[in-house]
Design a protein around this motif. Structure first.
Motif, PDB file in Angstrom:
ATOM      1  N   MET A 147      25.669  38.748  39.046  1.00  0.00           N
ATOM      2  CA  MET A 147      26.652  38.834  38.126  1.00  0.00           C
ATOM      3  C   MET A 147      27.662  37.952  38.059  1.00  0.00           C
ATOM      4  N   GLU A 148      27.998  37.367  36.727  1.00  0.00           N
ATOM      5  CA  GLU A 148      28.826  36.234  36.787  1.00  0.00           C
ATOM      6  C   GLU A 148      30.325  36.631  36.810  1.00  0.00           C
ATOM      7  N   ARG A 149      31.100  35.825  37.244  1.00  0.00           N
ATOM      8  CA  ARG A 149      32.494  36.160  37.553  1.00  0.00           C
ATOM      9  C   ARG A 149      33.329  36.989  36.604  1.00  0.00           C
ATOM     10  N   GLU A 150      33.172  36.327  35.550  1.00  0.00           N
ATOM     11  CA  GLU A 150      33.958  36.523  34.196  1.00  0.00           C
ATOM     12  C   GLU A 150      33.532  38.312  33.846  1.00  0.00           C
ATOM     13  N   LYS A 151      32.238  38.407  34.050  1.00  0.00           N
ATOM     14  CA  LYS A 151      31.865  39.650  33.764  1.00  0.00           C
ATOM     15  C   LYS A 151      32.365  40.538  34.612  1.00  0.00           C
ATOM     16  N   ALA A 152      31.925  40.407  35.808  1.00  0.00           N
ATOM     17  CA  ALA A 152      32.641  41.264  36.836  1.00  0.00           C
ATOM     18  C   ALA A 152      34.184  41.418  36.855  1.00  0.00           C
ATOM     19  N   LEU A 153      34.926  40.492  36.801  1.00  0.00           N
ATOM     20  CA  LEU A 153      36.279  40.629  36.496  1.00  0.00           C
ATOM     21  C   LEU A 153      36.795  41.608  35.082  1.00  0.00           C
ATOM     22  N   ALA A 154      36.122  41.557  34.131  1.00  0.00           N
ATOM     23  CA  ALA A 154      36.142  42.371  33.140  1.00  0.00           C
ATOM     24  C   ALA A 154      35.944  43.801  33.441  1.00  0.00           C
ATOM     25  N   ILE A 155      34.779  43.991  34.283  1.00  0.00           N
ATOM     26  CA  ILE A 155      34.807  45.356  34.437  1.00  0.00           C
ATOM     27  C   ILE A 155      35.721  46.032  35.357  1.00  0.00           C
ATOM     28  N   VAL A 156      36.171  45.047  36.366  1.00  0.00           N
ATOM     29  CA  VAL A 156      37.092  45.666  37.255  1.00  0.00           C
ATOM     30  C   VAL A 156      38.504  45.961  36.742  1.00  0.00           C
ATOM     31  N   GLU A 157      38.748  44.811  35.778  1.00  0.00           N
ATOM     32  CA  GLU A 157      40.274  44.817  35.065  1.00  0.00           C
ATOM     33  C   GLU A 157      40.295  46.401  34.340  1.00  0.00           C
ATOM     34  N   LYS A 158      39.305  46.910  33.867  1.00  0.00           N
ATOM     35  CA  LYS A 158      39.404  48.302  33.101  1.00  0.00           C
ATOM     36  C   LYS A 158      39.703  49.229  34.176  1.00  0.00           C
ATOM     37  N   GLN A 159      39.286  49.160  35.404  1.00  0.00           N
ATOM     38  CA  GLN A 159      39.696  50.113  36.324  1.00  0.00           C
ATOM     39  C   GLN A 159      40.926  50.120  37.307  1.00  0.00           C
ATOM     40  N   LEU A 160      41.660  49.021  36.862  1.00  0.00           N
ATOM     41  CA  LEU A 160      42.864  48.605  37.698  1.00  0.00           C
ATOM     42  C   LEU A 160      43.986  48.740  36.977  1.00  0.00           C
ATOM     43  N   LYS A 161      45.233  48.861  37.629  1.00  0.00           N
ATOM     44  CA  LYS A 161      46.610  48.727  37.105  1.00  0.00           C
ATOM     45  C   LYS A 161      46.819  46.909  37.112  1.00  0.00           C
ATOM     46  N   LYS A 162      47.546  46.498  36.167  1.00  0.00           N
ATOM     47  CA  LYS A 162      47.772  45.396  36.296  1.00  0.00           C
ATOM     48  C   LYS A 162      47.994  44.507  37.408  1.00  0.00           C
ATOM     49  N   LYS A 163      48.994  45.026  38.203  1.00  0.00           N
ATOM     50  CA  LYS A 163      49.411  44.424  39.305  1.00  0.00           C
ATOM     51  C   LYS A 163      47.909  44.551  40.494  1.00  0.00           C
ATOM     52  N   ARG A 164      47.399  45.707  40.308  1.00  0.00           N
ATOM     53  CA  ARG A 164      46.131  45.716  41.288  1.00  0.00           C
ATOM     54  C   ARG A 164      45.143  44.726  40.970  1.00  0.00           C
ATOM     55  N   TYR A 165      45.058  44.385  39.650  1.00  0.00           N
ATOM     56  CA  TYR A 165      43.917  43.409  39.115  1.00  0.00           C
ATOM     57  C   TYR A 165      44.344  42.092  39.707  1.00  0.00           C
ATOM     58  N   GLU A 166      45.849  41.959  39.429  1.00  0.00           N
ATOM     59  CA  GLU A 166      46.151  40.407  39.931  1.00  0.00           C
ATOM     60  C   GLU A 166      45.741  40.400  41.493  1.00  0.00           C
ATOM     61  N   HIS A 167      46.113  41.409  42.332  1.00  0.00           N
ATOM     62  CA  HIS A 167      45.871  41.381  43.694  1.00  0.00           C
ATOM     63  C   HIS A 167      44.367  41.016  43.676  1.00  0.00           C
ATOM     64  N   THR A 168      43.501  41.682  43.105  1.00  0.00           N
ATOM     65  CA  THR A 168      42.078  41.447  43.188  1.00  0.00           C
ATOM     66  C   THR A 168      41.795  39.959  42.949  1.00  0.00           C
ATOM     67  N   VAL A 169      42.326  39.390  41.932  1.00  0.00           N
ATOM     68  CA  VAL A 169      42.100  38.059  41.826  1.00  0.00           C
ATOM     69  C   VAL A 169      42.484  36.932  42.988  1.00  0.00           C
ATOM     70  N   ARG A 170      43.616  37.392  43.521  1.00  0.00           N
ATOM     71  CA  ARG A 170      43.945  36.511  44.790  1.00  0.00           C
ATOM     72  C   ARG A 170      43.274  36.946  45.839  1.00  0.00           C
ATOM     73  N   VAL A 171      42.761  38.187  46.152  1.00  0.00           N
ATOM     74  CA  VAL A 171      41.725  38.377  47.281  1.00  0.00           C
ATOM     75  C   VAL A 171      40.178  37.664  46.744  1.00  0.00           C
ATOM     76  N   MET A 172      40.086  37.547  45.559  1.00  0.00           N
ATOM     77  CA  MET A 172      38.706  36.794  45.356  1.00  0.00           C
ATOM     78  C   MET A 172      38.845  35.345  45.564  1.00  0.00           C
ATOM     79  N   GLU A 173      40.133  34.883  45.292  1.00  0.00           N
ATOM     80  CA  GLU A 173      40.255  33.353  45.637  1.00  0.00           C
ATOM     81  C   GLU A 173      40.512  33.128  46.972  1.00  0.00           C
ATOM     82  N   THR A 174      40.996  33.903  47.856  1.00  0.00           N
ATOM     83  CA  THR A 174      41.142  33.884  49.275  1.00  0.00           C
ATOM     84  C   THR A 174      39.735  33.798  50.015  1.00  0.00           C
ATOM     85  N   ALA A 175      38.897  34.840  49.569  1.00  0.00           N
ATOM     86  CA  ALA A 175      37.669  35.118  49.914  1.00  0.00           C
ATOM     87  C   ALA A 175      36.687  34.175  49.697  1.00  0.00           C
ATOM     88  N   ILE A 176      36.856  33.415  48.564  1.00  0.00           N
ATOM     89  CA  ILE A 176      36.218  32.317  48.194  1.00  0.00           C
ATOM     90  C   ILE A 176      36.273  30.972  49.293  1.00  0.00           C
TER      91      ILE A 176
END
Length: 187
Positions: free
Chosen positions: A1-30
């Motif tokens: 699954m492509e990154r943008e599609k995955a992020l769009a799915i997750v963004e619908k599940q999370l509050k704004k701050k948690r989504y921002e956390h998720t993006v930072r976790v993704m960048e750190t994990a990469i």
């Protein structure tokens, strides 16, 4: 699954701050996956979906634990732990992620465990050290993570055990096992 599609799915599940956390976790994990020559795509996917179930109704998550025959002791250690194990099943059922390595990293991202895979370690520690985190001991872990991921995971487990004990909270056994494993290796 492509990154943008995955992020769009997750963004619908999370509050704004948690989504921002998720993006930072993704960048750190990469960054960690690249550094440790791990599978970057799997690290990206696990990081994006690590908090997929974070805001699900507690009763719904408890039902998933029972119906999916997840370890029943999860129900005894506080609802904060449920989103990892439950999320690992939900991403398969709701999103179609059927990669056992990715699911394992999602499952153990909060508690850790002994004998973690490299991907498990990357997601566990990326969630712990992402740049938005600010708590006692996190800088010490950040300082060593690119030298020794095993030591970093042990330090994170140690800090978690200490914090929970100081606040008279129960410590999930997998976290104790991770702590003990690291301690035995150091000897």
């Amino acid at each position: 699954m492509e990154r943008e599609k995955a992020l769009a799915i997750v963004e619908k599940q999370l509050k704004k701050k948690r989504y921002e956390h998720t993006v930072r976790v993704m960048e750190t994990a990469i960054a960690l996956a690249e550094h440790y020559s791990a599978n970057v795509k799997k690290a990206e996917q696990a990081a994006i979906f690590h908090d997929y179930a974070k805001y699900r109704d507690i009763k719904e998550m408890r039902r998933w634990v029972i119906e999916e025959k997840l370890p029943q002791d999860l129900l005894e250690y506080g609802d904060e732990l449920l989103h990892g194990p439950v999320g690992s099943v939900m991403v398969e059922r709701e999103v179609g992620i059927k990669d056992p390595e990715v699911q394992s990293a999602i499952y153990y991202h909060t508690t850790g465990k002994s004998y973690m895979s490299l991907l498990d370690k990357i997601i566990f520690i990326a969630d712990y050290i992402e740049p938005g985190r600010s708590f006692l001991g996190v800088d010490e872990v950040r300082a060593i993570v690119y030298e020794d991921i095993d030591q970093a995971c042990w330090m994170a487990a140690r800090n978690t055990v200490q914090f929970l004990m100081e606040h008279e909270q129960p410590v999930y056994p997998d976290t104790f096992h991770l702590y003990n494993e690291g301690l035995m290796i150091k000897k």
